[in-house]
Design a protein around this motif. Structure first.
Motif, PDB file in Angstrom:
ATOM      1  N   ARG A 108       0.338  30.709   6.774  1.00  0.00           N
ATOM      2  CA  ARG A 108      -0.403  31.601   5.888  1.00  0.00           C
ATOM      3  C   ARG A 108      -1.765  30.967   5.621  1.00  0.00           C
ATOM      4  N   GLY A 109      -2.812  31.789   5.668  1.00  0.00           N
ATOM      5  CA  GLY A 109      -4.141  31.249   5.421  1.00  0.00           C
ATOM      6  C   GLY A 109      -5.140  32.361   5.154  1.00  0.00           C
ATOM      7  N   TYR A 110      -6.197  32.000   4.440  1.00  0.00           N
ATOM      8  CA  TYR A 110      -7.231  32.980   4.116  1.00  0.00           C
ATOM      9  C   TYR A 110      -8.095  33.217   5.354  1.00  0.00           C
ATOM     10  N   ASP A 147      -1.373  39.663   2.318  1.00  0.00           N
ATOM     11  CA  ASP A 147      -0.958  39.733   0.925  1.00  0.00           C
ATOM     12  C   ASP A 147      -2.112  40.217   0.041  1.00  0.00           C
ATOM     13  N   SER A 148      -1.851  40.343  -1.248  1.00  0.00           N
ATOM     14  CA  SER A 148      -2.830  40.915  -2.177  1.00  0.00           C
ATOM     15  C   SER A 148      -4.037  40.015  -2.398  1.00  0.00           C
ATOM     16  N   ASP A 149      -3.935  38.744  -2.047  1.00  0.00           N
ATOM     17  CA  ASP A 149      -5.042  37.807  -2.225  1.00  0.00           C
ATOM     18  C   ASP A 149      -5.896  37.657  -0.975  1.00  0.00           C
ATOM     19  N   GLY A 150      -5.592  38.442   0.045  1.00  0.00           N
ATOM     20  CA  GLY A 150      -6.369  38.372   1.276  1.00  0.00           C
ATOM     21  C   GLY A 150      -5.894  37.305   2.247  1.00  0.00           C
ATOM     22  N   PHE A 151      -4.714  36.736   2.014  1.00  0.00           N
ATOM     23  CA  PHE A 151      -4.163  35.739   2.922  1.00  0.00           C
ATOM     24  C   PHE A 151      -3.339  36.438   4.004  1.00  0.00           C
ATOM     25  N   THR A 152      -3.547  36.032   5.254  1.00  0.00           N
ATOM     26  CA  THR A 152      -2.791  36.599   6.365  1.00  0.00           C
ATOM     27  C   THR A 152      -1.558  35.742   6.621  1.00  0.00           C
ATOM     28  N   VAL A 153      -0.413  36.394   6.727  1.00  0.00           N
ATOM     29  CA  VAL A 153       0.865  35.715   6.949  1.00  0.00           C
ATOM     30  C   VAL A 153       1.319  35.983   8.379  1.00  0.00           C
ATOM     31  N   TYR A 209     -10.811  21.705   8.455  1.00  0.00           N
ATOM     32  CA  TYR A 209     -10.257  22.926   9.030  1.00  0.00           C
ATOM     33  C   TYR A 209      -9.381  22.584  10.237  1.00  0.00           C
ATOM     34  N   GLY A 210      -8.210  23.197  10.302  1.00  0.00           N
ATOM     35  CA  GLY A 210      -7.311  22.992  11.424  1.00  0.00           C
ATOM     36  C   GLY A 210      -6.308  21.878  11.222  1.00  0.00           C
ATOM     37  N   GLU A 211      -6.447  21.082  10.153  1.00  0.00           N
ATOM     38  CA  GLU A 211      -5.505  19.995   9.909  1.00  0.00           C
ATOM     39  C   GLU A 211      -4.280  20.511   9.154  1.00  0.00           C
ATOM     40  N   THR A 212      -3.144  19.908   9.413  1.00  0.00           N
ATOM     41  CA  THR A 212      -1.910  20.285   8.738  1.00  0.00           C
ATOM     42  C   THR A 212      -1.290  19.051   8.094  1.00  0.00           C
ATOM     43  N   LEU A 230       3.828  12.261  -2.772  1.00  0.00           N
ATOM     44  CA  LEU A 230       2.617  11.729  -3.402  1.00  0.00           C
ATOM     45  C   LEU A 230       1.728  12.832  -3.957  1.00  0.00           C
ATOM     46  N   ASN A 231       1.741  13.996  -3.313  1.00  0.00           N
ATOM     47  CA  ASN A 231       0.826  15.065  -3.701  1.00  0.00           C
ATOM     48  C   ASN A 231       1.523  16.235  -4.385  1.00  0.00           C
ATOM     49  N   GLY A 232       2.817  16.095  -4.682  1.00  0.00           N
ATOM     50  CA  GLY A 232       3.540  17.153  -5.377  1.00  0.00           C
ATOM     51  C   GLY A 232       3.635  18.431  -4.571  1.00  0.00           C
ATOM     52  N   LEU A 233       3.825  18.303  -3.248  1.00  0.00           N
ATOM     53  CA  LEU A 233       3.867  19.464  -2.361  1.00  0.00           C
ATOM     54  C   LEU A 233       5.258  19.609  -1.759  1.00  0.00           C
ATOM     55  N   THR A 234       5.444  20.733  -1.066  1.00  0.00           N
ATOM     56  CA  THR A 234       6.664  20.964  -0.296  1.00  0.00           C
ATOM     57  C   THR A 234       6.264  21.294   1.132  1.00  0.00           C
ATOM     58  N   GLU A 235       7.246  21.401   2.012  1.00  0.00           N
ATOM     59  CA  GLU A 235       6.953  21.727   3.403  1.00  0.00           C
ATOM     60  C   GLU A 235       6.317  23.105   3.550  1.00  0.00           C
ATOM     61  N   ASP A 236       6.504  23.947   2.566  1.00  0.00           N
ATOM     62  CA  ASP A 236       5.951  25.300   2.626  1.00  0.00           C
ATOM     63  C   ASP A 236       4.598  25.411   1.936  1.00  0.00           C
ATOM     64  N   SER A 237       4.082  24.312   1.409  1.00  0.00           N
ATOM     65  CA  SER A 237       2.792  24.353   0.721  1.00  0.00           C
ATOM     66  C   SER A 237       1.659  24.594   1.719  1.00  0.00           C
ATOM     67  N   VAL A 238       0.623  25.270   1.255  1.00  0.00           N
ATOM     68  CA  VAL A 238      -0.555  25.555   2.077  1.00  0.00           C
ATOM     69  C   VAL A 238      -1.689  24.640   1.625  1.00  0.00           C
ATOM     70  N   ILE A 239      -2.348  23.997   2.576  1.00  0.00           N
ATOM     71  CA  ILE A 239      -3.501  23.155   2.245  1.00  0.00           C
ATOM     72  C   ILE A 239      -4.770  23.821   2.769  1.00  0.00           C
ATOM     73  N   TYR A 240      -5.890  23.491   2.138  1.00  0.00           N
ATOM     74  CA  TYR A 240      -7.155  24.147   2.449  1.00  0.00           C
ATOM     75  C   TYR A 240      -8.225  23.114   2.773  1.00  0.00           C
ATOM     76  N   PRO A 241      -9.241  23.517   3.539  1.00  0.00           N
ATOM     77  CA  PRO A 241     -10.353  22.600   3.802  1.00  0.00           C
ATOM     78  C   PRO A 241     -10.976  22.098   2.506  1.00  0.00           C
ATOM     79  N   ASP A 242     -11.384  20.828   2.518  1.00  0.00           N
ATOM     80  CA  ASP A 242     -11.995  20.113   1.387  1.00  0.00           C
ATOM     81  C   ASP A 242     -10.980  19.707   0.325  1.00  0.00           C
ATOM     82  N   GLU A 243      -9.713  20.072   0.509  1.00  0.00           N
ATOM     83  CA  GLU A 243      -8.689  19.602  -0.430  1.00  0.00           C
ATOM     84  C   GLU A 243      -8.436  18.123  -0.193  1.00  0.00           C
TER      85      GLU A 243
END
Length: 334
Positions: A108-110, A147-153, A209-212, A230-243
């Motif tokens: 999933r990503g914008y 989805d309603s936020d403009g993210f493509t799944v 961009y492009g990193e997972t 360490l980052n309070g994430l799960t395998e289903d979390s989405v990361i974004y550029p500059d994060e």
């Protein structure tokens, strides 16, 4: 009066049409299922592998899960009522009358394009790449939703069955070569550039961009579990550029450098540099004190100094007494 009523009715209908008749703008998806299917098979071709066969049941199962993620905002492989990819595929008829095996990729990503999903999101991840380059499965299906936020799944299901109704799509594959990635011997994957640890050992990685999560963890040589924790994430979390992601947690203290005896720098003794044309200066010699000649002054000085002072006085007294005695004796003899 009749004309006034007709005009009023027309005005009312016009207002109703303005409020209810104007269609709402539809936000377009960034990619289609057909494009994802073509890109996956193009990736397989770059590895010299046979294409997978599109399956209508796997298409339906993937689309149902993509719609559910877009509607609920809950990413992951666990769907409605705790269903798995296998459950969803079998529920729509995949492998009816036979045994079936199903695996799944999702992303999933914008403004995430189909090529970005395949080459930048899935290909760098070993688990997702294994699904796309599978030699165990021979069929696949894809679903795409917005989805309603403009993210493509995107959801892709890979599977095979032991027989029965295959549900294979026999139409020619979609040709999307124009504008798509150039197929080479290796897929395009953004390399991860690691950063230098801070003085206290902390390592913070800025997402590009492009990193997972999987490629970042692999680049730093840590487990995906540690990175998520360490980052309070799960395998289903989405990361974004500059994060920014914490890779290693330091002590928070800057260590004070200490020199070992081997590292201690000796203090240099200043020396005067002599040029080749200059004659070295003669060393200044400080004379060593020596005993003075044994003369009267030196003898008296030695007697009338220090511990021999009274000895010197005694000698003087004896000499004076002797001289007086000599003078007295001489006068009597005359």
């Amino acid at each position: 009066m009749k004309k006034t009523r007709i005009l009023a009715i027309l005005l009312t209908f016009s207002l109703l049409w303005l409020f209810y008749g104007t269609p709402e703008p539809v936000q377009a998806q960034s990619g289609t299922a057909a494009e994802v299917i073509a890109y996956i098979n193009a990736l397989r071709a770059s590895y010299g592998m046979e294409p997978l066969i599109e399956n209508v049941y796997l298409n339906i199962a993937a689309q149902n899960h993509a719609d559910w993620i877009a509607e609920t905002g809950q990413g992951g492989h666990t769907g409605a009522d705790g269903s798995t990819a296998y459950d969803r595929a079998v529920a729509v008829g995949y492998g009816a009358g036979s045994q079936a095996w199903v695996t799944e990729n999702w992303a999933r990503g914008y403004n995430l394009t189909a090529s970005g999903c395949v080459y930048d999101m899935w290909a760098p991840s070993e688990a997702h790449l294994d699904n796309m380059l599978t030699t165990w499965h021979n069929e696949f299906g894809v679903g795409v939703a917005l989805d309603s936020d403009g993210f493509t799944v995107y959801v892709a299901n890979f599977g095979h069955t032991s027989g029965g109704d295959t549900g294979q799509v026999t139409s020619d594959p979609v040709d999307i070569t124009p504008g798509g990635p150039t197929v080479t011997t290796e897929p395009f994957i953004n390399p991860i550039v690691t950063v230098t640890p801070a003085p206290d050992g902390t390592v913070i990685h800025t997402v590009l961009y492009g990193e997972t999560l999987w490629t970042i963890a692999d680049a730093y040589g840590i487990s995906i579990t540690d990175l998520l924790t360490l980052n309070g994430l799960t395998e289903d979390s989405v990361i974004y550029p500059d994060e920014q992601l914490v890779i290693f947690q330091g002590t928070g203290e800057t260590p004070t450098p200490t020199l070992t005896p081997e590292e201690a720098t000796p203090t240099a003794t200043p020396t005067r540099e002599v040029t080749p044309t200059e004659k070295p200066a003669q060393a200044e010699v400080t004379p060593t004190p020596t005993e003075e000649a044994n003369n009267g002054g030196g003898f008296l000085a030695n007697i009338f100094s220090g511990d021999t002072l009274w000895v010197g006085i005694g000698l003087v007294a004896v000499s004076v007494f002797g001289l007086a005695l000599l003078l007295f004796t001489s006068s009597r003899l005359k």
